[in-house]
Design a protein around this motif. Structure first.
Motif, mmCIF file in Angstrom:
data_model
loop_
_atom_site.group_PDB
_atom_site.id
_atom_site.type_symbol
_atom_site.label_atom_id
_atom_site.label_comp_id
_atom_site.label_asym_id
_atom_site.label_seq_id
_atom_site.Cartn_x
_atom_site.Cartn_y
_atom_site.Cartn_z
ATOM 1 N N GLU A 72 0.800 -1.219 0.000
ATOM 2 C CA GLU A 72 0.000 0.000 0.000
ATOM 3 C C GLU A 72 0.835 1.271 0.000
ATOM 4 O O GLU A 72 0.310 2.348 -0.259
ATOM 5 N N ASN A 88 4.325 4.008 -4.574
ATOM 6 C CA ASN A 88 3.824 5.164 -5.328
ATOM 7 C C ASN A 88 3.626 4.775 -6.787
ATOM 8 O O ASN A 88 4.586 4.610 -7.539
ATOM 9 N N ILE A 100 1.489 6.600 -8.891
ATOM 10 C CA ILE A 100 1.261 7.810 -9.683
ATOM 11 C C ILE A 100 2.561 8.285 -10.320
ATOM 12 O O ILE A 100 2.574 8.769 -11.453
ATOM 13 N N ARG A 101 3.667 8.124 -9.619
ATOM 14 C CA ARG A 101 4.968 8.547 -10.156
ATOM 15 C C ARG A 101 5.368 7.690 -11.355
ATOM 16 O O ARG A 101 6.001 8.177 -12.288
ATOM 17 N N PHE A 160 -3.478 1.481 -3.284
ATOM 18 C CA PHE A 160 -3.641 1.728 -4.715
ATOM 19 C C PHE A 160 -4.966 2.425 -4.992
ATOM 20 O O PHE A 160 -5.057 3.302 -5.855
ATOM 21 N N THR A 185 -6.553 4.447 -3.030
ATOM 22 C CA THR A 185 -6.398 5.853 -2.643
ATOM 23 C C THR A 185 -5.719 6.649 -3.745
ATOM 24 O O THR A 185 -6.113 7.777 -4.066
ATOM 25 N N GLN A 186 -4.689 6.068 -4.359
ATOM 26 C CA GLN A 186 -3.981 6.754 -5.431
ATOM 27 C C GLN A 186 -4.843 6.886 -6.686
ATOM 28 O O GLN A 186 -4.750 7.886 -7.411
ATOM 29 N N GLU A 206 -6.874 9.857 -6.050
ATOM 30 C CA GLU A 206 -6.063 11.062 -6.178
ATOM 31 C C GLU A 206 -5.782 11.389 -7.641
ATOM 32 O O GLU A 206 -5.709 12.566 -8.018
ATOM 33 N N TYR A 207 -5.632 10.360 -8.459
ATOM 34 C CA TYR A 207 -5.299 10.613 -9.861
ATOM 35 C C TYR A 207 -6.434 11.299 -10.611
ATOM 36 O O TYR A 207 -6.184 12.018 -11.586
#
Length: 230
Positions: free
Chosen positions: A91, A94, A96-97, A163, A165-166, A169-170
């Motif tokens: 969890e 990262n 998104i990077r 994941f 959560t990301q 966010e994306y």
């Protein structure tokens, strides 16, 4: 690969997917088409050269935990173009990077007429997270609709909490990029020109300040009695 603009009804149909597919447990070991040119599945689906050829796969995104590198790896580099991403399936990883590089790889492949398989080990959490972010931006969906779209084609996906959560966010990230891209070019140009004009005015003022004498010069009229007292 350009984002697609559709009506509400068209988006609803895309999210719902084909309604005549009966999901079977053994389909977890197969790959499914998420959108034209993009397929999602487990590592085992990438190990069969006849299967890959029958699906007209040309590019493969191999996403693996670094600990799995000895087994989860490109099997047919002479037949397909690979992008390999070493990540951690936890969890804190990262995603998104790492996503922009994966998106560019997929976009380029599809633009060239290719077909891309995205896989991790099980095709349950890690690779689906990348694919959800991809379809979210491609169809300009909310994160919920993007998740449902992928789930309606590969029923067994379940990104872990980090994941997910990301993915949420994306949605804000890609929408912000769309807003910047759609900002009127003329208005941006005017703003830049105005700032440039303001800078020129400031420079002119500074030049005048430099030219202005700090004390009166000898040519100015001087009253010799001005300091005398009666």
């Amino acid at each position: 690969m350009q984002s697609v603009t559709m009506t509400d009804d068209e988006l609803r149909q895309v999210v719902q997917g084909p309604g005549d597919v009966e999901w079977r447990y053994e389909m977890r070991r197969e790959c499914q088409q998420i959108l034209p040119g993009l397929l999602l599945g487990p590592f085992v689906a990438s190990k069969s050269l006849p299967t890959l050829r029958s699906l007209n796969i040309s590019h493969i995104v191999c996403i693996r935990d670094a600990k799995e590198a000895f087994s989860v790896k490109p099997r047919f580099p002479e037949h397909f173009t690979y992008l390999t991403l070493d990540v951690e399936d936890n969890e804190e990883q990262n995603l998104i990077r790492l996503f922009p590089g994966a998106k560019q790889f997929i976009d380029t492949a599809i633009a060239q007429g290719g077909r891309v398989l995205v896989h991790c080990n099980g095709g349950i959490s890690l690779s689906p997270a990348f694919v959800v972010m991809f379809v979210m931006q491609h169809y300009q969906l909310s994160w919920e609709d993007a998740l449902h779209m992928v789930q309606n084609r590969r029923y067994c996906i379940s990104p872990n909490g980090g994941f997910l959560t990301q993915i949420k966010e994306y949605e804000a990230i890609y929408k912000a990029s769309l807003a910047v891209a759609s900002y009127p070019t003329v208005q941006r140009s005017v703003s830049r020109r105005k700032r440039s004009d303001d800078d020129d005015d400031d420079e002119d003022t500074r030049d005048e300040d430099r030219k202005r004498p700090l004390v009166k010069n000898d040519s100015e009229e001087f009253d010799p009695n001005a300091m005398e007292t009666s």
